[in-house]
Scaffold this motif. Structure first.
Motif, PDB file in Angstrom:
ATOM      1  N   MET A   1      42.948 -28.702  57.933  1.00  0.00           N
ATOM      2  CA  MET A   1      42.335 -28.965  56.624  1.00  0.00           C
ATOM      3  C   MET A   1      40.862 -28.609  56.620  1.00  0.00           C
ATOM      4  O   MET A   1      40.316 -28.197  55.602  1.00  0.00           O
ATOM      5  CB  MET A   1      42.532 -30.420  56.234  1.00  0.00           C
TER       6      MET A   1
ATOM      7  N   VAL B   1      47.259 -30.325  52.038  1.00  0.00           N
ATOM      8  CA  VAL B   1      47.715 -30.758  53.364  1.00  0.00           C
ATOM      9  C   VAL B   1      48.833 -29.828  53.829  1.00  0.00           C
ATOM     10  O   VAL B   1      49.739 -29.489  53.066  1.00  0.00           O
ATOM     11  CB  VAL B   1      48.228 -32.210  53.302  1.00  0.00           C
TER      12      VAL B   1
ATOM     13  N   HIS C   1      43.460 -28.419  42.362  1.00  0.00           N
ATOM     14  CA  HIS C   1      43.515 -29.331  43.519  1.00  0.00           C
ATOM     15  C   HIS C   1      44.239 -28.680  44.703  1.00  0.00           C
ATOM     16  O   HIS C   1      45.193 -29.244  45.253  1.00  0.00           O
ATOM     17  CB  HIS C   1      44.183 -30.667  43.137  1.00  0.00           C
TER      18      HIS C   1
ATOM     19  N   ARG D   1      36.735 -35.795  44.624  1.00  0.00           N
ATOM     20  CA  ARG D   1      37.688 -36.341  43.668  1.00  0.00           C
ATOM     21  C   ARG D   1      37.110 -36.188  42.268  1.00  0.00           C
ATOM     22  O   ARG D   1      35.882 -36.157  42.096  1.00  0.00           O
ATOM     23  CB  ARG D   1      37.949 -37.824  43.942  1.00  0.00           C
TER      24      ARG D   1
ATOM     25  N   CYS E   1      47.418 -37.607  52.618  1.00  0.00           N
ATOM     26  CA  CYS E   1      46.252 -36.719  52.535  1.00  0.00           C
ATOM     27  C   CYS E   1      45.018 -37.371  53.177  1.00  0.00           C
ATOM     28  O   CYS E   1      45.099 -38.474  53.714  1.00  0.00           O
ATOM     29  CB  CYS E   1      45.999 -36.337  51.090  1.00  0.00           C
ATOM     30  N   ALA E   2      43.898 -36.656  53.074  1.00  0.00           N
ATOM     31  CA  ALA E   2      42.661 -37.149  53.693  1.00  0.00           C
ATOM     32  C   ALA E   2      42.085 -38.329  52.901  1.00  0.00           C
ATOM     33  O   ALA E   2      41.566 -39.277  53.473  1.00  0.00           O
ATOM     34  CB  ALA E   2      41.636 -36.024  53.773  1.00  0.00           C
ATOM     35  N   GLY E   3      42.173 -38.261  51.587  1.00  0.00           N
ATOM     36  CA  GLY E   3      41.634 -39.336  50.750  1.00  0.00           C
ATOM     37  C   GLY E   3      42.608 -40.506  50.675  1.00  0.00           C
ATOM     38  O   GLY E   3      43.830 -40.317  50.723  1.00  0.00           O
TER      39      GLY E   3
HETATM   40  C1  GLV Z   1      43.545 -34.046  49.126  1.00  0.00           C
HETATM   41  O1  GLV Z   1      43.009 -34.135  48.084  1.00  0.00           O
HETATM   42  C2  GLV Z   1      43.296 -34.913  50.234  1.00  0.00           C
HETATM   43  O2  GLV Z   1      42.612 -35.938  50.081  1.00  0.00           O
HETATM   44  O3  GLV Z   1      43.778 -34.574  51.345  1.00  0.00           O
END
Ligand code: GLV
Ligand code: NAP
Length: 315
Positions: A98, A283, A278, A230, A72-74
């Protein structure tokens, strides 16, 4: 003749295990040897780990790991593993899909609040047709905390909709005529005039708990908080107090301190909270697999992967 052995890509995703991600990756790279942890016999052959919430301590058991690719992005789920080999670079997903998905979600939540959709829904059982009233399209002033890949996409979209928007980042930057402030001083002024605050920050030691009583108190009373960063960004008890006093009138929350949100959590029954599980910008397997395939190819050609995380900044 012994079968040829090559490097293995480890794939783990908490929730679905990882098999659907392997399928998506194989659609991009048919010859790839990608496996879930249980199918890996020789851990020394793993050079890349594509993961979402690999149990802590596991990265350290792959001696030749050369890249951790977050699903994921995080990347907070990787950085929280203090046994992780710190020399291994971490890449995150940067995928235009995204950006669009996240923007759609946030625009929906802001307009749901501004146009009072829940009020009209609530009127239906009593067949209430209230007197007409005009919504003030100029009443919105949105602060986007975190003007990175996702925040910039959102800010541009809000601007295109004619909604007043300003951003906040860690470093000074300029974005298409959108006002951007940075640092603690820059945040104060922005909060004081914003009735909608959107958190699109990464979770780091600097940003943890940023959505707190102190932040809410700086905003004009009766605003909206949108947390899609988050769960650790929000002090949940401070939000409930701010909702009770009216300092904040509603919150659109997609991420939580504990996920899944425990069944006895007060947020479930609180109609002032627009709650989503969430999914603001989940993704997309097909498009993310292209990012993974590109980074696998880059790494194995000795080229730098995309989306590399700066380990000093923590994002
Ligand atoms: C989802 O929470 C992400 O970080 O892609
Ligand atoms: P990004 O491109 O790395 O952008 C991060 C932004 O936050 C940058 O503008 C950065 O400032 C800013 N920032 C970081 N630390 C800061 C600080 N201490 N003070 C002020 N600004 C700070 O990340 P992204 O791709 O937009 O994603 C952001 C976050 O969204 C992810 O980390 C993840 O937690 C969350 N997310 C959630 C979902 C969901 O479905 N809910 C989906 C995807 C992502 P600079 O520009 O100065 O570097």
């Amino acid at each position: 003749m012994a079968a040829a052995v090559g490097p293995i890509v480890l794939v783990h995703s908490e929730g679905d295990g990882g098999e659907p991600w392997i399928e998506a990756l194989k659609a991009e790279m048919p010859g790839i040897d990608a496996r879930v942890p249980a199918a890996i016999d020789d851990r020394s052959r793993v050079d890349i780990a594509i993961t979402w919430q690999l149990p802590h301590g596991q990265y350290a058991t792959y001696p030749n790991l050369a890249l951790i690719q977050s699903i994921c992005a995080g990347v907070d789920h990787v950085l929280e593993d203090h046994e992780r080999p710190v020399h291994v670079p971490i890449a995150r997903v940067v995928d235009p899909f995204m950006g669009r998905a996240m923007t759609h979600h946030i625009v929906l939540q802001i307009l749901r609040w501004h146009r009072q959709l829940d009020r009209f829904e609530g009127n239906r059982p009593e067949r209430i047709w209230p007197p007409s009233f005009a919504f003030d399209a100029d009443a919105l002033q949105v602060a986007v905390l975190g003007l990175g890949h996702l925040g910039t996409h959102l800010a541009r979209a809000l601007q295109a909709l004619g909604i007043a928007v300003a951003g906040w980042s860690r470093s000074p930057k300029s974005v298409d005529g959108i006002e951007v402030s940075h640092g603690a001083d820059g945040l104060d002024g922005l909060l004081r005039r914003s009735n909608v605050v959107v958190c699109l920050l990464p979770l780091t030691t600097e940003t943890e708990g940023i959505l707190s009583a102190e932040t809410f108190a700086k905003m004009p009373p009766g605003g909206l908080i949108v947390n899609v960063g988050r769960g650790g960004h929000l002090v949940e008890s401070d939000l409930l107090s701010a909702l009770d006093t009216g300092q904040v009138s509603a919150a659109a929350l997609d991420v939580f301190q504990a996920e899944p949100l425990p069944a006895d959590h007060p947020f479930w029954d609180d109609r002032r909270i627009y709650l989503t599980p969430h999914i603001a910008s989940e993704v997309n397997k097909a498009t993310a697999a292209r990012v993974f395939a590109d980074n696998i190819a880059r790494l194995r050609l000795g080229e730098p992967p995309t989306g590399l995380v700066d380990l000093n900044r923590g994002y």
